[in-house]
Design a protein around this motif. Structure first.
Motif, PDB file in Angstrom:
ATOM      1  N   SER A 182       0.831  -1.210   0.000  1.00  0.00           N
ATOM      2  CA  SER A 182       0.000   0.000   0.000  1.00  0.00           C
ATOM      3  C   SER A 182       0.861   1.254   0.000  1.00  0.00           C
ATOM      4  O   SER A 182       0.550   2.238  -0.678  1.00  0.00           O
ATOM      5  CB  SER A 182      -0.931   0.011   1.211  1.00  0.00           C
ATOM      6  OG  SER A 182      -1.855  -1.036   1.116  1.00  0.00           O
ATOM      7  N   ARG A 224      -4.054 -12.996  -7.160  1.00  0.00           N
ATOM      8  CA  ARG A 224      -5.188 -12.458  -6.409  1.00  0.00           C
ATOM      9  C   ARG A 224      -4.777 -11.476  -5.322  1.00  0.00           C
ATOM     10  O   ARG A 224      -5.487 -10.517  -5.033  1.00  0.00           O
ATOM     11  CB  ARG A 224      -6.018 -13.601  -5.864  1.00  0.00           C
ATOM     12  CG  ARG A 224      -6.757 -14.324  -6.987  1.00  0.00           C
ATOM     13  CD  ARG A 224      -7.590 -15.502  -6.498  1.00  0.00           C
ATOM     14  NE  ARG A 224      -8.228 -16.174  -7.611  1.00  0.00           N
ATOM     15  CZ  ARG A 224      -7.643 -17.076  -8.401  1.00  0.00           C
ATOM     16  NH1 ARG A 224      -6.379 -17.406  -8.191  1.00  0.00           N
ATOM     17  NH2 ARG A 224      -8.293 -17.651  -9.389  1.00  0.00           N
ATOM     18  N   ALA A 225      -3.624 -11.705  -4.711  1.00  0.00           N
ATOM     19  CA  ALA A 225      -3.161 -10.769  -3.676  1.00  0.00           C
ATOM     20  C   ALA A 225      -2.910  -9.387  -4.279  1.00  0.00           C
ATOM     21  O   ALA A 225      -3.303  -8.369  -3.705  1.00  0.00           O
ATOM     22  CB  ALA A 225      -1.900 -11.305  -3.004  1.00  0.00           C
ATOM     23  N   GLN A 269      -4.250  -8.202  -7.056  1.00  0.00           N
ATOM     24  CA  GLN A 269      -5.550  -7.647  -7.459  1.00  0.00           C
ATOM     25  C   GLN A 269      -6.253  -7.014  -6.267  1.00  0.00           C
ATOM     26  O   GLN A 269      -6.819  -5.918  -6.382  1.00  0.00           O
ATOM     27  CB  GLN A 269      -6.432  -8.740  -8.061  1.00  0.00           C
ATOM     28  CG  GLN A 269      -5.993  -9.204  -9.422  1.00  0.00           C
ATOM     29  CD  GLN A 269      -6.886 -10.307  -9.931  1.00  0.00           C
ATOM     30  OE1 GLN A 269      -8.099 -10.224  -9.823  1.00  0.00           O
ATOM     31  NE2 GLN A 269      -6.282 -11.348 -10.484  1.00  0.00           N
ATOM     32  N   ALA A 270      -6.216  -7.685  -5.126  1.00  0.00           N
ATOM     33  CA  ALA A 270      -6.871  -7.149  -3.927  1.00  0.00           C
ATOM     34  C   ALA A 270      -6.216  -5.835  -3.502  1.00  0.00           C
ATOM     35  O   ALA A 270      -6.916  -4.872  -3.150  1.00  0.00           O
ATOM     36  CB  ALA A 270      -6.816  -8.178  -2.794  1.00  0.00           C
ATOM     37  N   LEU A 271      -4.891  -5.775  -3.537  1.00  0.00           N
ATOM     38  CA  LEU A 271      -4.182  -4.542  -3.197  1.00  0.00           C
ATOM     39  C   LEU A 271      -4.612  -3.408  -4.120  1.00  0.00           C
ATOM     40  O   LEU A 271      -4.948  -2.311  -3.662  1.00  0.00           O
ATOM     41  CB  LEU A 271      -2.672  -4.765  -3.312  1.00  0.00           C
ATOM     42  CG  LEU A 271      -1.797  -3.507  -3.238  1.00  0.00           C
ATOM     43  CD1 LEU A 271      -1.840  -2.892  -1.853  1.00  0.00           C
ATOM     44  CD2 LEU A 271      -0.374  -3.836  -3.651  1.00  0.00           C
ATOM     45  N   ARG A 302      -7.333  -3.116  -6.004  1.00  0.00           N
ATOM     46  CA  ARG A 302      -8.745  -2.742  -5.833  1.00  0.00           C
ATOM     47  C   ARG A 302      -8.937  -1.911  -4.568  1.00  0.00           C
ATOM     48  O   ARG A 302      -9.691  -0.938  -4.562  1.00  0.00           O
ATOM     49  CB  ARG A 302      -9.626  -3.976  -5.850  1.00  0.00           C
ATOM     50  CG  ARG A 302      -9.700  -4.596  -7.245  1.00  0.00           C
ATOM     51  CD  ARG A 302     -10.738  -5.703  -7.306  1.00  0.00           C
ATOM     52  NE  ARG A 302     -10.649  -6.474  -8.504  1.00  0.00           N
ATOM     53  CZ  ARG A 302     -11.088  -6.101  -9.711  1.00  0.00           C
ATOM     54  NH1 ARG A 302     -11.651  -4.930  -9.868  1.00  0.00           N
ATOM     55  NH2 ARG A 302     -10.962  -6.893 -10.743  1.00  0.00           N
ATOM     56  N   ARG A 303      -8.242  -2.283  -3.480  1.00  0.00           N
ATOM     57  CA  ARG A 303      -8.314  -1.480  -2.247  1.00  0.00           C
ATOM     58  C   ARG A 303      -7.799  -0.063  -2.504  1.00  0.00           C
ATOM     59  O   ARG A 303      -8.248   0.887  -1.860  1.00  0.00           O
ATOM     60  CB  ARG A 303      -7.493  -2.113  -1.117  1.00  0.00           C
ATOM     61  CG  ARG A 303      -8.162  -3.272  -0.431  1.00  0.00           C
ATOM     62  CD  ARG A 303      -7.446  -3.684   0.855  1.00  0.00           C
ATOM     63  NE  ARG A 303      -6.020  -3.900   0.714  1.00  0.00           N
ATOM     64  CZ  ARG A 303      -5.442  -5.043   0.363  1.00  0.00           C
ATOM     65  NH1 ARG A 303      -6.184  -6.116   0.117  1.00  0.00           N
ATOM     66  NH2 ARG A 303      -4.123  -5.142   0.266  1.00  0.00           N
TER      67      ARG A 303
END
Length: 155
Positions: free
Chosen positions: A93, A120-121, A123-125, A127-128
């Motif tokens: 982040s 996926r990790a 992608q999640a970062l 998107r957040r």
């Protein structure tokens, strides 16, 4: 474990950056065996218009990403990697925030990126951090293993 204390633009031509790039290549090879990948070397990141952001804690490189000036009002975020022992500590982040700050200084209106569908990790970062889907951008083409994302750079 050291915490991320500093995010700064550094040269790609140093051993700890080389190690992080090798780790990123190993992750990609594990997630996408047999798929074509665009190799990134420390030398290729030393080109004009490419900026390497390195996250450091107690002097150790904990992660990095590259920002590539595209010349069209967008910058590309590339090769974000965080060391295995620094994951889950906010380093990714912090790198995304550093990329945004650099993009703003460069006058970019948007940050674009390509990420693999199995990562996926990452992608999640993203998107957040407010990234949303978009179509492919040069030099990429639409591939079943790729997802393309973007987010505006706030003024």
């Amino acid at each position: 474990m050291a915490k991320a204390a500093n995010i700064g633009v550094e040269t790609s031509l140093q051993d700890d950056v080389t190690g992080l790039l090798a780790e990123a290549a190993a992750v990609a090879a594990r997630l996408y065996p047999g798929e074509p990948r665009r190799p990134i070397t420390p030398g290729s990141l030393a080109a004009p218009g490419i900026h390497v952001l390195v996250a450091r804690g107690d002097g150790a490189a904990l992660g990095l990403c590259a920002i590539i000036e595209r010349g069209d009002g967008e910058v590309e975020l590339k090769r974000l990697i965080v060391t295995a022992d620094a994951r889950g500590r906010g380093v990714g982040s912090a790198l995304v925030r550093g990329a945004e700050a650099l993009a703003r200084r460069l006058g970019a209106r948007a940050i674009v990126l390509e990420v693999g569908i199995e990562n996926r990790a990452a992608q999640a970062l993203y998107r957040r951090a407010g990234f949303t889907p978009r179509g492919p951008f040069p030099p990429y083409r639409d591939l079943p293993v790729s997802l393309f994302l973007e987010r505006p750079v706030p003024a």
